[in-house]
Design a protein around this motif. Structure first.
Motif, PDB file in Angstrom:
ATOM      1  N   ASP A  55     -26.649  28.277  11.676  1.00 26.70           N
ATOM      2  CA  ASP A  55     -25.648  28.145  12.736  1.00 26.70           C
ATOM      3  C   ASP A  55     -25.139  26.716  12.914  1.00 26.70           C
ATOM      4  O   ASP A  55     -24.204  26.464  13.673  1.00 26.70           O
ATOM      5  CB  ASP A  55     -26.182  28.677  14.058  1.00 26.70           C
ATOM      6  CG  ASP A  55     -27.451  27.973  14.515  1.00 26.70           C
ATOM      7  OD1 ASP A  55     -28.133  27.362  13.665  1.00 26.70           O
ATOM      8  OD2 ASP A  55     -27.760  28.035  15.716  1.00 26.70           O
ATOM      9  N   VAL A  56     -25.735  25.755  12.202  1.00 29.58           N
ATOM     10  CA  VAL A  56     -25.335  24.351  12.334  1.00 29.58           C
ATOM     11  C   VAL A  56     -23.884  24.152  11.879  1.00 29.58           C
ATOM     12  O   VAL A  56     -23.125  23.436  12.526  1.00 29.58           O
ATOM     13  CB  VAL A  56     -26.308  23.432  11.562  1.00 29.58           C
ATOM     14  CG1 VAL A  56     -25.747  22.033  11.394  1.00 29.58           C
ATOM     15  CG2 VAL A  56     -27.640  23.382  12.291  1.00 29.58           C
ATOM     16  N   GLU A  57     -23.512  24.793  10.779  1.00 31.99           N
ATOM     17  CA  GLU A  57     -22.135  24.632  10.288  1.00 31.99           C
ATOM     18  C   GLU A  57     -21.124  25.051  11.347  1.00 31.99           C
ATOM     19  O   GLU A  57     -20.166  24.322  11.623  1.00 31.99           O
ATOM     20  CB  GLU A  57     -21.913  25.425   9.003  1.00 31.99           C
ATOM     21  CG  GLU A  57     -20.492  25.266   8.479  1.00 31.99           C
ATOM     22  CD  GLU A  57     -20.255  25.919   7.136  1.00 31.99           C
ATOM     23  OE1 GLU A  57     -19.080  25.974   6.717  1.00 31.99           O
ATOM     24  OE2 GLU A  57     -21.228  26.381   6.482  1.00 31.99           O
ATOM     25  N   MET A  58     -21.324  26.202  11.964  1.00 33.05           N
ATOM     26  CA  MET A  58     -20.401  26.676  12.994  1.00 33.05           C
ATOM     27  C   MET A  58     -20.350  25.699  14.174  1.00 33.05           C
ATOM     28  O   MET A  58     -19.274  25.383  14.688  1.00 33.05           O
ATOM     29  CB  MET A  58     -20.817  28.073  13.477  1.00 33.05           C
ATOM     30  CG  MET A  58     -19.820  28.700  14.426  1.00 33.05           C
ATOM     31  SD  MET A  58     -20.292  30.381  14.911  1.00 33.05           S
ATOM     32  CE  MET A  58     -21.694  30.055  15.961  1.00 33.05           C
ATOM     33  N   LEU A  59     -21.505  25.192  14.595  1.00 31.05           N
ATOM     34  CA  LEU A  59     -21.570  24.251  15.700  1.00 31.05           C
ATOM     35  C   LEU A  59     -20.779  22.975  15.383  1.00 31.05           C
ATOM     36  O   LEU A  59     -19.977  22.514  16.192  1.00 31.05           O
ATOM     37  CB  LEU A  59     -23.032  23.905  16.002  1.00 31.05           C
ATOM     38  CG  LEU A  59     -23.270  22.844  17.078  1.00 31.05           C
ATOM     39  CD1 LEU A  59     -22.761  23.315  18.433  1.00 31.05           C
ATOM     40  CD2 LEU A  59     -24.752  22.500  17.146  1.00 31.05           C
ATOM     41  N   PHE A  60     -20.986  22.411  14.199  1.00 34.41           N
ATOM     42  CA  PHE A  60     -20.282  21.183  13.818  1.00 34.41           C
ATOM     43  C   PHE A  60     -18.782  21.428  13.675  1.00 34.41           C
ATOM     44  O   PHE A  60     -17.972  20.607  14.109  1.00 34.41           O
ATOM     45  CB  PHE A  60     -20.858  20.603  12.527  1.00 34.41           C
ATOM     46  CG  PHE A  60     -22.021  19.685  12.753  1.00 34.41           C
ATOM     47  CD1 PHE A  60     -21.868  18.317  12.663  1.00 34.41           C
ATOM     48  CD2 PHE A  60     -23.273  20.188  13.067  1.00 34.41           C
ATOM     49  CE1 PHE A  60     -22.941  17.462  12.876  1.00 34.41           C
ATOM     50  CE2 PHE A  60     -24.355  19.351  13.274  1.00 34.41           C
ATOM     51  CZ  PHE A  60     -24.185  17.990  13.189  1.00 34.41           C
ATOM     52  N   ARG A  61     -18.422  22.550  13.062  1.00 29.09           N
ATOM     53  CA  ARG A  61     -16.988  22.855  12.906  1.00 29.09           C
ATOM     54  C   ARG A  61     -16.318  23.017  14.275  1.00 29.09           C
ATOM     55  O   ARG A  61     -15.181  22.619  14.466  1.00 29.09           O
ATOM     56  CB  ARG A  61     -16.779  24.094  12.053  1.00 29.09           C
ATOM     57  CG  ARG A  61     -17.103  23.851  10.593  1.00 29.09           C
ATOM     58  CD  ARG A  61     -16.570  24.944   9.685  1.00 29.09           C
ATOM     59  NE  ARG A  61     -16.951  24.733   8.320  1.00 29.09           N
ATOM     60  CZ  ARG A  61     -16.377  23.857   7.495  1.00 29.09           C
ATOM     61  NH1 ARG A  61     -15.393  23.108   7.931  1.00 29.09           N
ATOM     62  NH2 ARG A  61     -16.792  23.722   6.256  1.00 29.09           N
ATOM     63  N   GLN A  62     -17.035  23.584  15.224  1.00 27.94           N
ATOM     64  CA  GLN A  62     -16.505  23.748  16.575  1.00 27.94           C
ATOM     65  C   GLN A  62     -16.373  22.389  17.273  1.00 27.94           C
ATOM     66  O   GLN A  62     -15.342  22.092  17.881  1.00 27.94           O
ATOM     67  CB  GLN A  62     -17.425  24.670  17.371  1.00 27.94           C
ATOM     68  CG  GLN A  62     -16.967  24.918  18.782  1.00 27.94           C
ATOM     69  CD  GLN A  62     -17.954  25.804  19.540  1.00 27.94           C
ATOM     70  OE1 GLN A  62     -18.917  26.307  18.990  1.00 27.94           O
ATOM     71  NE2 GLN A  62     -17.701  25.989  20.815  1.00 27.94           N
ATOM     72  N   GLN A  63     -17.394  21.541  17.165  1.00 28.84           N
ATOM     73  CA  GLN A  63     -17.377  20.237  17.832  1.00 28.84           C
ATOM     74  C   GLN A  63     -16.307  19.299  17.261  1.00 28.84           C
ATOM     75  O   GLN A  63     -15.769  18.466  17.982  1.00 28.84           O
ATOM     76  CB  GLN A  63     -18.747  19.559  17.717  1.00 28.84           C
ATOM     77  CG  GLN A  63     -19.818  20.202  18.550  1.00 28.84           C
ATOM     78  CD  GLN A  63     -19.591  20.023  20.045  1.00 28.84           C
ATOM     79  OE1 GLN A  63     -19.085  19.010  20.499  1.00 28.84           O
ATOM     80  NE2 GLN A  63     -19.950  21.042  20.815  1.00 28.84           N
ATOM     81  N   PHE A  64     -16.026  19.438  15.975  1.00 29.10           N
ATOM     82  CA  PHE A  64     -15.088  18.528  15.315  1.00 29.10           C
ATOM     83  C   PHE A  64     -13.819  19.235  14.857  1.00 29.10           C
ATOM     84  O   PHE A  64     -13.115  18.750  13.974  1.00 29.10           O
ATOM     85  CB  PHE A  64     -15.782  17.846  14.123  1.00 29.10           C
ATOM     86  CG  PHE A  64     -16.895  16.942  14.541  1.00 29.10           C
ATOM     87  CD1 PHE A  64     -16.635  15.692  15.085  1.00 29.10           C
ATOM     88  CD2 PHE A  64     -18.219  17.338  14.409  1.00 29.10           C
ATOM     89  CE1 PHE A  64     -17.665  14.853  15.486  1.00 29.10           C
ATOM     90  CE2 PHE A  64     -19.260  16.514  14.811  1.00 29.10           C
ATOM     91  CZ  PHE A  64     -18.975  15.269  15.352  1.00 29.10           C
ATOM     92  N   ARG A  65     -13.499  20.370  15.475  1.00 33.13           N
ATOM     93  CA  ARG A  65     -12.372  21.173  15.013  1.00 33.13           C
ATOM     94  C   ARG A  65     -11.056  20.413  15.031  1.00 33.13           C
ATOM     95  O   ARG A  65     -10.249  20.556  14.125  1.00 33.13           O
ATOM     96  CB  ARG A  65     -12.276  22.486  15.783  1.00 33.13           C
ATOM     97  CG  ARG A  65     -11.889  22.371  17.233  1.00 33.13           C
ATOM     98  CD  ARG A  65     -11.875  23.757  17.920  1.00 33.13           C
ATOM     99  NE  ARG A  65     -11.672  23.642  19.339  1.00 33.13           N
ATOM    100  CZ  ARG A  65     -12.624  23.386  20.225  1.00 33.13           C
ATOM    101  NH1 ARG A  65     -13.861  23.223  19.820  1.00 33.13           N
ATOM    102  NH2 ARG A  65     -12.356  23.289  21.500  1.00 33.13           N
ATOM    103  N   ARG A  66     -10.819  19.601  16.045  1.00 28.25           N
ATOM    104  CA  ARG A  66      -9.570  18.847  16.124  1.00 28.25           C
ATOM    105  C   ARG A  66      -9.475  17.833  14.983  1.00 28.25           C
ATOM    106  O   ARG A  66      -8.443  17.713  14.327  1.00 28.25           O
ATOM    107  CB  ARG A  66      -9.464  18.151  17.482  1.00 28.25           C
ATOM    108  CG  ARG A  66      -8.054  17.780  17.853  1.00 28.25           C
ATOM    109  CD  ARG A  66      -7.951  17.291  19.299  1.00 28.25           C
ATOM    110  NE  ARG A  66      -7.832  18.404  20.219  1.00 28.25           N
ATOM    111  CZ  ARG A  66      -8.524  18.552  21.344  1.00 28.25           C
ATOM    112  NH1 ARG A  66      -9.400  17.660  21.711  1.00 28.25           N
ATOM    113  NH2 ARG A  66      -8.339  19.589  22.117  1.00 28.25           N
TER     114      ARG A  66
END
Length: 129
Positions: free
Chosen positions: A13-24
């Motif tokens: 789930d780390v990938e999803m978390l990082f992609r969400q935090q840095f989506r912009r």
């Protein structure tokens, strides 16, 4: 030029978390992120990115197989120019000392302070640009 941040963690789930935090940032192409779920996979990606502008490696410490500490020494041997930040749930003094003595730039504890991490990435992007 595209700047690459490599995130190494065995938790899926780390990938999803990082992609969400840095989506912009990712959407605006400020940098790209690549993810590896093992140290061996990370070493392969580091080797593949030899010519790429890899600006930061973020690695969990406790992983099955090769630990983050073992990865740290191998990553520094492959790419001594790339800073490595270790991530752990156990931020005790001994762990921090071992990470820094092993060549890590810093040690972040879980849950990750994404404001602090964003600042670290911003510094790397600015100095690499």
């Amino acid at each position: 030029m595209s700047f690459l941040v490599l995130v190494v963690d065995d938790e899926p789930d780390v990938e999803m978390l990082f992609r969400q935090q840095f989506r912009r940032d990712l959407r605006d192409n400020r940098f790209t992120m690549d993810f590896a779920q093992s140290a061996a996979s990370a070493l392969q990606r580091i080797g593949d990115a030899a010519g790429a502008s890899l600006i930061l490696i973020l690695s969990d410490i406790n992983m099955p197989g090769m630990s983050g500490f073992e990865l740290l020494s191998k990553a520094k041997a492959l790419r001594p120019d790339v800073p490595v930040i270790m991530i752990t749930a156990y931020g005790d003094d001994q762990t921090k000392r071992k990470a820094l003595e092993g060549g890590a730039e810093a040690l972040l504890t879980k849950p990750i302070d994404f404001v602090a991490l964003r600042n670290e990435i911003d510094v790397r992007v600015a100095s690499a640009a």
